[in-house]
Design a protein around this motif. Structure first.
Motif, short mmCIF file in Angstrom:
data_model
loop_
_atom_site.label_atom_id
_atom_site.label_comp_id
_atom_site.label_asym_id
_atom_site.label_seq_id
_atom_site.Cartn_x
_atom_site.Cartn_y
_atom_site.Cartn_z
N GLU A 297 0.81 -1.21 0.00
CA GLU A 297 0.00 0.00 0.00
C GLU A 297 0.85 1.27 0.00
OE1 GLU A 297 -3.03 0.01 -0.59
OE2 GLU A 297 -3.84 -1.93 0.01
N LEU A 298 2.07 1.19 0.52
CA LEU A 298 2.97 2.34 0.41
C LEU A 298 3.18 2.71 -1.05
CD1 LEU A 298 5.64 1.42 3.11
CD2 LEU A 298 4.32 3.54 3.07
N GLY A 299 3.36 1.69 -1.88
CA GLY A 299 3.52 1.94 -3.30
C GLY A 299 2.26 2.42 -3.97
N HIS A 300 1.09 2.03 -3.43
CA HIS A 300 -0.17 2.52 -3.99
C HIS A 300 -0.34 4.01 -3.73
CE1 HIS A 300 -2.26 -1.69 -4.18
NE2 HIS A 300 -1.13 -1.64 -4.86
N ILE A 301 0.02 4.45 -2.54
CA ILE A 301 -0.01 5.88 -2.26
C ILE A 301 0.88 6.64 -3.23
CG2 ILE A 301 0.75 7.63 -0.58
CD1 ILE A 301 -0.23 5.85 1.60
N GLU A 302 2.08 6.12 -3.43
CA GLU A 302 3.02 6.74 -4.36
C GLU A 302 2.43 6.83 -5.76
OE1 GLU A 302 7.76 6.18 -5.23
OE2 GLU A 302 6.51 4.37 -5.15
N LEU A 303 1.75 5.77 -6.19
CA LEU A 303 1.19 5.73 -7.53
C LEU A 303 0.03 6.71 -7.69
CD1 LEU A 303 1.19 4.34 -10.31
CD2 LEU A 303 -0.37 2.63 -9.36
N VAL A 304 -0.85 6.79 -6.70
CA VAL A 304 -1.98 7.72 -6.79
C VAL A 304 -1.47 9.16 -6.74
CG1 VAL A 304 -4.15 8.47 -5.77
CG2 VAL A 304 -3.56 6.05 -5.77
N ALA A 305 -0.49 9.43 -5.87
CA ALA A 305 0.09 10.77 -5.82
C ALA A 305 0.72 11.16 -7.15
CB ALA A 305 1.12 10.86 -4.69
N ALA A 306 1.42 10.21 -7.77
CA ALA A 306 2.04 10.48 -9.08
C ALA A 306 0.98 10.77 -10.12
CB ALA A 306 2.89 9.29 -9.51
N THR A 307 -0.15 10.08 -10.04
CA THR A 307 -1.24 10.32 -10.99
C THR A 307 -1.81 11.72 -10.82
OG1 THR A 307 -1.81 7.97 -11.01
CG2 THR A 307 -3.51 9.51 -11.74
N ILE A 308 -2.04 12.12 -9.59
CA ILE A 308 -2.55 13.47 -9.32
C ILE A 308 -1.55 14.50 -9.83
CG2 ILE A 308 -3.12 15.11 -7.49
CD1 ILE A 308 -4.09 12.61 -5.86
N ASN A 309 -0.27 14.29 -9.56
CA ASN A 309 0.74 15.23 -10.02
C ASN A 309 0.80 15.30 -11.54
OD1 ASN A 309 1.36 15.67 -7.36
ND2 ASN A 309 3.17 14.37 -7.34
N ALA A 310 0.59 14.17 -12.20
CA ALA A 310 0.57 14.16 -13.66
C ALA A 310 -0.62 14.96 -14.20
CB ALA A 310 0.53 12.73 -14.18
N LEU A 311 -1.76 14.84 -13.53
CA LEU A 311 -2.95 15.56 -13.96
C LEU A 311 -2.83 17.06 -13.73
CD1 LEU A 311 -5.63 13.08 -12.57
CD2 LEU A 311 -4.92 13.34 -14.96
N LEU A 312 -1.96 17.45 -12.79
CA LEU A 312 -1.79 18.87 -12.47
C LEU A 312 -0.59 19.50 -13.17
CD1 LEU A 312 -2.42 18.70 -8.62
CD2 LEU A 312 -3.98 19.64 -10.33
N ALA A 313 0.27 18.70 -13.77
CA ALA A 313 1.54 19.19 -14.28
C ALA A 313 1.37 20.05 -15.53
CB ALA A 313 2.47 18.03 -14.59
N LYS A 314 2.05 21.17 -15.54
CA LYS A 314 2.07 22.04 -16.71
C LYS A 314 3.23 21.70 -17.63
CE LYS A 314 3.45 26.31 -16.33
NZ LYS A 314 3.53 27.77 -16.00
N ASN A 315 4.37 21.34 -17.04
CA ASN A 315 5.58 21.06 -17.81
C ASN A 315 6.21 19.74 -17.37
OD1 ASN A 315 5.71 23.70 -19.19
ND2 ASN A 315 6.14 24.51 -17.15
N PRO A 316 5.51 18.62 -17.58
CA PRO A 316 6.04 17.35 -17.06
C PRO A 316 7.44 17.05 -17.59
CG PRO A 316 4.23 16.98 -18.63
CD PRO A 316 4.25 18.43 -18.32
N GLY A 317 8.34 16.74 -16.62
CA GLY A 317 9.70 16.36 -16.97
C GLY A 317 10.60 17.50 -17.37
N LYS A 318 10.10 18.72 -17.43
CA LYS A 318 10.88 19.86 -17.92
C LYS A 318 11.65 20.51 -16.79
CE LYS A 318 10.30 23.89 -20.95
NZ LYS A 318 9.29 24.74 -21.65
N GLY A 319 12.97 20.61 -16.93
CA GLY A 319 13.80 21.17 -15.88
C GLY A 319 13.91 22.68 -15.92
N GLN A 320 13.65 23.29 -17.07
CA GLN A 320 13.75 24.74 -17.22
C GLN A 320 12.48 25.26 -17.87
OE1 GLN A 320 16.19 26.67 -16.19
NE2 GLN A 320 17.82 25.22 -15.70
N GLU A 321 12.22 26.54 -17.66
CA GLU A 321 11.01 27.15 -18.23
C GLU A 321 11.27 28.64 -18.41
OE1 GLU A 321 6.32 27.96 -17.01
OE2 GLU A 321 7.75 27.25 -15.51
N GLU A 322 10.69 29.20 -19.44
CA GLU A 322 10.76 30.65 -19.59
C GLU A 322 10.11 31.32 -18.39
OE1 GLU A 322 12.26 32.39 -21.96
OE2 GLU A 322 12.97 30.52 -22.89
N GLY A 323 10.68 32.42 -17.95
CA GLY A 323 10.14 33.12 -16.80
C GLY A 323 8.72 33.60 -17.04
#
Length: 302
Positions: free
Chosen positions: A70-96
């Protein structure tokens, strides 16, 4: 104690666009009354409090091992939420961005503004309507049969919520995660049912599935069933919890196939990186400064 592997239990598809309202619904599966926080903490505290760890070792092994998954399930659901909220997934830099121009203006219309105000476009320990998870959701009675019966109920209630959230969104990231957890939750419900059957003779697994709709009806869940995930109970330990097979044996209530204990975790997939978000100052407004500090740390470590 726990070991940690820097992988998710499955690989999530790449998000195509922000979907804040889907993220709000998925929060029910993390911090809601029957979310993964509840399954984790119920089983974890029952394992801490377990009486007769040696005399009743197969049951202790079962509860303790499922708690670890279940520890891994929490991690997976949190990652899903973060993916749904992400504007620049995987991007290390962004224009100001210009904070005066209200770059988070869209978030005022999101169902859960806390994702953007408190979380920085990240998951939070709450349910779908912003209610925070709390310890009142944890049941640990000291009575083995009562705890197992509660866990069986908790799993089927959690399944009901997963199905309802599935019906709320067709987002492929959310549905991939839900499909996997439908299958894995089915394993846990069946395992607790088998444990109760061994103690009482009551054939609990005949009640499954609740609700009365097979996981195979959902394409994402069916895919994981075809890979055998509905048969496997993973042993999340190098050396311990080896008596799982005394309970997890016989037929799967899903399709009648033989269940198995698998030594070690599933292969899984890469962790999700939500990327840089200048409007959220995450990880900072000007990330180059942080990266320069990290670079110096690496150089000093040489």
């Amino acid at each position: 104690m726990f070991l940690r592997i820097d992988r998710l239990q499955i690989e999530l598809p790449a998000p195509k666009e922000q979907d804040p309202n889907a993220a709000s619904a998925v929060q029910a599966l993390l911090g809601g009354r029957f979310g993964e926080m509840s399954t984790l903490m119920n089983y974890m505290y029952q394992s801490f409090n377990f009486r007769g760890k040696q005399a009743l070792k197969p049951y202790y092994d079962l509860i303790a091992n499922i708690a670890t998954e279940e520890l891994g399930h929490i991690e997976l659901v949190a990652a899903t939420i973060n993916a749904l909220l992400a504007k620049n997934p995987g991007k290390g830099q962004e224009e100001g961005v210009n904070p005066v121009a209200a770059p988070l203006g869209f978030a005022k219309d999101a169902r859960n503004a806390a994702h953007f105000i408190a979380g920085g476009s990240n998951s939070l320990v709450m349910g779908a309507m912003g209610e925070h998870w709390n310890g009142e959701y944890v049941f640990t009675s000291g009575n083995l049969i009562l705890d197992l019966l509660h866990n069986f109920f908790l799993e089927v209630a959690a399944r009901t919520h997963k199905l309802r959230v599935y019906e709320m969104t067709d987002n492929p990231v959310a549905r991939e995660m839900i499909g996997y957890l439908l299958v894995r939750g089915g394993v846990h419900a069946a395992a607790y049912g088998k444990a109760l059957e061994s103690l009482t003779g009551v054939e609990m697994t005949k009640l499954l599935p609740i609700p009365r709709i097979d996981n195979s009806q959902f394409p994402e869940a069916k895919k994981f069933m075809e890979q055998g995930f509905h048969r496997n109970l993973y042993r999340f330990s190098p050396e311990d919890y080896k008596d799982l097979g005394l309970i997890w044996r016989g037929a799967s209530p899903e399709d009648g196939s033989e269940v198995v204990v698998v030594d070690g975790p599933p292969q899984g997939g890469p962790v999700f990186d939500a990327g840089h978000d200048a409007a959220e100052f995450a990880p900072e407004f000007h990330p180059a400064e942080l990266y320069e500090i990290a670079k110096k740390l690496y150089e000093k470590a040489k």
